[in-house]
Scaffold this motif. Structure first.
Motif, PDB file in Angstrom:
ATOM      1  N   TRP A  81       0.851  -1.180   0.000  1.00  0.00           N
ATOM      2  CA  TRP A  81       0.000   0.000   0.000  1.00  0.00           C
ATOM      3  C   TRP A  81       0.894   1.239   0.000  1.00  0.00           C
ATOM      4  O   TRP A  81       1.846   1.311   0.753  1.00  0.00           O
ATOM      5  CB  TRP A  81      -0.893   0.025   1.238  1.00  0.00           C
ATOM      6  N   LYS A  82       0.561   2.182  -0.863  1.00  0.00           N
ATOM      7  CA  LYS A  82       1.375   3.389  -0.973  1.00  0.00           C
ATOM      8  C   LYS A  82       0.468   4.571  -1.317  1.00  0.00           C
ATOM      9  O   LYS A  82      -0.471   4.428  -2.089  1.00  0.00           O
ATOM     10  CB  LYS A  82       2.394   3.163  -2.087  1.00  0.00           C
ATOM     11  N   ARG A  83       0.766   5.722  -0.767  1.00  0.00           N
ATOM     12  CA  ARG A  83      -0.002   6.923  -1.070  1.00  0.00           C
ATOM     13  C   ARG A  83       0.566   7.570  -2.340  1.00  0.00           C
ATOM     14  O   ARG A  83       1.762   7.749  -2.467  1.00  0.00           O
ATOM     15  CB  ARG A  83       0.076   7.886   0.109  1.00  0.00           C
ATOM     16  N   ASP A  84      -0.332   7.912  -3.278  1.00  0.00           N
ATOM     17  CA  ASP A  84       0.141   8.571  -4.501  1.00  0.00           C
ATOM     18  C   ASP A  84       0.246  10.077  -4.283  1.00  0.00           C
ATOM     19  O   ASP A  84      -0.030  10.580  -3.187  1.00  0.00           O
ATOM     20  CB  ASP A  84      -0.751   8.217  -5.704  1.00  0.00           C
ATOM     21  N   ARG A  91      -3.131   0.241  -3.866  1.00  0.00           N
ATOM     22  CA  ARG A  91      -2.786  -1.138  -3.484  1.00  0.00           C
ATOM     23  C   ARG A  91      -2.128  -1.814  -4.670  1.00  0.00           C
ATOM     24  O   ARG A  91      -2.693  -1.867  -5.758  1.00  0.00           O
ATOM     25  CB  ARG A  91      -4.055  -1.884  -3.091  1.00  0.00           C
ATOM     26  N   ARG A  92      -0.944  -2.332  -4.464  1.00  0.00           N
ATOM     27  CA  ARG A  92      -0.204  -3.049  -5.503  1.00  0.00           C
ATOM     28  C   ARG A  92      -0.138  -4.517  -5.081  1.00  0.00           C
ATOM     29  O   ARG A  92       0.419  -4.836  -4.033  1.00  0.00           O
ATOM     30  CB  ARG A  92       1.182  -2.466  -5.650  1.00  0.00           C
TER      31      ARG A  92
END
Length: 153
Positions: A81-84, A91-92
Motif C-alpha cells: 500500500w502506498k499513497r500517490d 494497493r499493488r
C-alpha cells in the motif's frame, strides 16, 4: 496488479465459479463451463451460461451490464500500500493466494473492466432459442391437422 500475480493461484485453484454479481452461479471451471486465462491485460474468463441465464446474456449484449469483477485474497506480504501524489492509497498486488469467482457485475469496483457476449456465444444462444421455439411449435396442435377432431371408436 503486477504481471505474474495470477500465476500461482491459477495452478492451485482447482475450482473457480463464474458468478453474476458474485452471487448467481453461471459457470464453473470444474464442470468445464468456465475457462480462465491470463493475458497482457490481466485475468480473462469465458463462461458458457445456462439457458436459464438468457436474461443476463441479453443484459450484457444490450450494454446494461458491462463490468467484471473477481473475488480474491492476497497475503499482506504479497501486497503493498502506498499513497500517490494526490493522497490516494494505492494497493499493488504481487501475488494472489485465492481466486474464488469471476464474472460480470452491474457495478464494478474498477471501471476499466468489461464484459461482453462473444459472437460465437451469441450465435449459440440464438440457435438454442430457435430450437426451443421449433420444439414448442411442433407440440402445438394445428387446426388443419386431419386427426384433430376424430372421435374414438
Amino acid at each position: 496488479i503486477e504481471r505474474g500475480a495470477f500465476d500461482e493461484v491459477m495452478q492451485s485453484s482447482p475450482d473457480v465459479f463464474g458468478k453474476y454479481n458474485h452471487e448467481r452461479v453461471i459457470g464453473r471451471t470444474s464442470s468445464g463451463t468456465m475457462r480462465l486465462f491470463v493475458d497482457e491485460r490481466g485475468l480473462r474468463y469465458e463462461i458458457d451460461p445456462p439457458r436459464a441465464a438468457a436474461d443476463l446474456v441479453e443484459l450484457i449484449e444490450r450494454g446494461d451490464v458491462r463490468g467484471s469483477s473477481f473475488a480474491f485474497r492476497s497475503r499482506p506480504a504479497d501486497e503493498q500500500w502506498k499513497r500517490d501524489d494526490k493522497g490516494r492509497m494505492i494497493r499493488r498486488i504481487k501475488k494472489f493466494s485465492f481466486l474464488g469467482d469471476a464474472g460480470p457485475v452491474d457495478t464494478p469496483a474498477y471501471l476499466a473492466t468489461e464484459s461482453y457476449v462473444s459472437k460465437r456465444a451469441l450465435e449459440m444462444a440464438q440457435a438454442e432459442t430457435r430450437a426451443e421455439a421449433d420444439e414448442i411449435q411442433r407440440q402445438v396442435p394445428r387446426p388443419d391437422h386431419p386427426h384433430r377432431h376424430r372421435r374414438p371408436d
